[in-house]
Write a protein that holds these residues in place. Structure first.
Motif, PDB file in Angstrom:
ATOM      1  N   LEU A   1      -5.074  -2.166  -5.588  1.00 51.82           N
ATOM      2  CA  LEU A   1      -6.736  -1.364  -5.841  1.00 51.82           C
ATOM      3  C   LEU A   1      -6.651  -0.239  -4.390  1.00 51.82           C
ATOM      4  CD1 LEU A   1      -8.969  -4.020  -7.621  1.00 51.82           C
ATOM      5  CD2 LEU A   1      -7.699  -2.194  -8.106  1.00 51.82           C
ATOM      6  N   LEU A   2      -6.619  -0.513  -3.520  1.00 52.00           N
ATOM      7  CA  LEU A   2      -6.895   0.544  -2.555  1.00 52.00           C
ATOM      8  C   LEU A   2      -5.703   1.237  -2.582  1.00 52.00           C
ATOM      9  CD1 LEU A   2      -6.957  -1.468   1.049  1.00 52.00           C
ATOM     10  CD2 LEU A   2      -8.687   0.360   0.097  1.00 52.00           C
TER      11      LEU A   2
ATOM     12  N   ALA B   1      -6.009  -6.748  -3.230  1.00 48.35           N
ATOM     13  CA  ALA B   1      -7.143  -5.713  -2.887  1.00 48.35           C
ATOM     14  C   ALA B   1      -6.345  -3.967  -2.516  1.00 48.35           C
ATOM     15  CB  ALA B   1      -7.629  -6.212  -1.602  1.00 48.35           C
ATOM     16  N   ARG B   2      -4.682  -4.620  -1.712  1.00 49.65           N
ATOM     17  CA  ARG B   2      -4.271  -3.627  -0.813  1.00 49.65           C
ATOM     18  C   ARG B   2      -3.819  -2.852  -2.288  1.00 49.65           C
ATOM     19  NH1 ARG B   2      -3.020  -2.196   3.997  1.00 49.65           N
ATOM     20  NH2 ARG B   2      -1.071  -1.748   3.715  1.00 49.65           N
TER      21      ARG B   2
ATOM     22  N   ALA C   1     -12.118  -1.764  -3.202  1.00 48.79           N
ATOM     23  CA  ALA C   1     -11.304  -2.876  -2.926  1.00 48.79           C
ATOM     24  C   ALA C   1     -11.339  -2.611  -1.249  1.00 48.79           C
ATOM     25  CB  ALA C   1      -9.578  -1.666  -2.731  1.00 48.79           C
ATOM     26  N   SER C   2     -11.977  -1.668  -0.767  1.00 51.89           N
ATOM     27  CA  SER C   2     -12.601  -2.124   0.804  1.00 51.89           C
ATOM     28  C   SER C   2     -13.236  -3.850   1.178  1.00 51.89           C
ATOM     29  CB  SER C   2     -12.927  -0.619   1.441  1.00 51.89           C
ATOM     30  OG  SER C   2     -12.160   0.301   1.329  1.00 51.89           O
TER      31      SER C   2
ATOM     32  N   SER D   1     -11.692 -11.003   1.722  1.00 59.73           N
ATOM     33  CA  SER D   1     -10.673 -11.373   1.053  1.00 59.73           C
ATOM     34  C   SER D   1     -10.301 -13.344   1.663  1.00 59.73           C
ATOM     35  CB  SER D   1      -9.019 -11.031   0.728  1.00 59.73           C
ATOM     36  OG  SER D   1      -8.406 -10.742   1.779  1.00 59.73           O
TER      37      SER D   1
ATOM     38  N   VAL E   1     -12.717   2.612  -6.885  1.00 60.60           N
ATOM     39  CA  VAL E   1     -11.909   2.045  -6.392  1.00 60.60           C
ATOM     40  C   VAL E   1     -11.644   1.476  -4.930  1.00 60.60           C
ATOM     41  CG1 VAL E   1      -9.820   1.792  -6.956  1.00 60.60           C
ATOM     42  CG2 VAL E   1     -11.089   2.580  -8.830  1.00 60.60           C
ATOM     43  N   PHE E   2     -11.658   3.318  -3.783  1.00 66.38           N
ATOM     44  CA  PHE E   2     -11.169   2.637  -2.965  1.00 66.38           C
ATOM     45  C   PHE E   2     -12.309   1.791  -2.107  1.00 66.38           C
ATOM     46  CE2 PHE E   2     -10.004   3.594   1.563  1.00 66.38           C
ATOM     47  CZ  PHE E   2      -9.502   3.656   1.549  1.00 66.38           C
TER      48      PHE E   2
ATOM     49  N   TYR F   1       0.546  -0.910   0.182  1.00 70.23           N
ATOM     50  CA  TYR F   1      -0.037   0.091   0.199  1.00 70.23           C
ATOM     51  C   TYR F   1       0.653   1.430   0.153  1.00 70.23           C
ATOM     52  CZ  TYR F   1      -3.661   3.112   0.916  1.00 70.23           C
ATOM     53  OH  TYR F   1      -4.201   4.851   0.553  1.00 70.23           O
TER      54      TYR F   1
ATOM     55  N   LEU G   1     -13.000  -5.635  -1.187  1.00 70.02           N
ATOM     56  CA  LEU G   1     -12.605  -6.855  -2.055  1.00 70.02           C
ATOM     57  C   LEU G   1     -11.307  -7.171  -0.205  1.00 70.02           C
ATOM     58  CD1 LEU G   1     -11.927  -6.275  -5.704  1.00 70.02           C
ATOM     59  CD2 LEU G   1     -13.151  -8.627  -4.176  1.00 70.02           C
ATOM     60  N   ALA G   2     -11.340  -6.318   0.301  1.00 72.25           N
ATOM     61  CA  ALA G   2      -9.999  -6.485   1.031  1.00 72.25           C
ATOM     62  C   ALA G   2     -10.855  -7.433   2.197  1.00 72.25           C
ATOM     63  CB  ALA G   2      -9.172  -5.226   2.125  1.00 72.25           C
TER      64      ALA G   2
END
Length: 102
Positions: free
Chosen positions: A61-62, A58-59, A42-43, A49, A38-39, A8, A45-46
């Motif tokens: 994408l974050l 995911a990180r 991604a959150s 996960s 996107v954030f 990240y 997805l994280a």
């Protein structure tokens, strides 16, 4: 484990300047809204996960979303607060709050 933690800030630092340039060319609002989307994705997805590779992705994408948001917020602060003292106060509060979140 190292990649989960370090990907990240590594990507975020490298993408801040290019995303700021992109925001200048495409438009602050468009880049900000895209970065927020996107954030957010991604959150999710994280959070859900199931493997380390999925969490690392995911990180990534974050970091991309965060690097889109940061320069845009600074641009909005600059445009919103035209008085130097107000702008200095707003930037100080933004910096203090950003440090608290890290």
């Amino acid at each position: 484990m190292l990649w989960i933690i370090d990907i990240y800030p590594l990507l975020m630092a490298g993408l801040l300047v290019p995303m700021g340039t992109l925001a200048d060319r495409v438009g602050t609002r468009r880049v900000l809204l895209t970065g927020l989307f996107v954030f957010g994705v991604a959150s999710l997805l994280a959070a859900f996960s199931t493997t380390p590779a999925m969490l690392i992705g995911a990180r990534v994408l974050l970091a991309i979303g965060g690097s889109m948001i940061m320069p845009c917020v600074l641009g909005v602060i600059r445009k919103t607060f035209e008085d130097e003292r107000e702008r200095a106060m707003a930037l100080g509060l933004w910096g203090w709050r950003s440090r608290q979140l890290l």
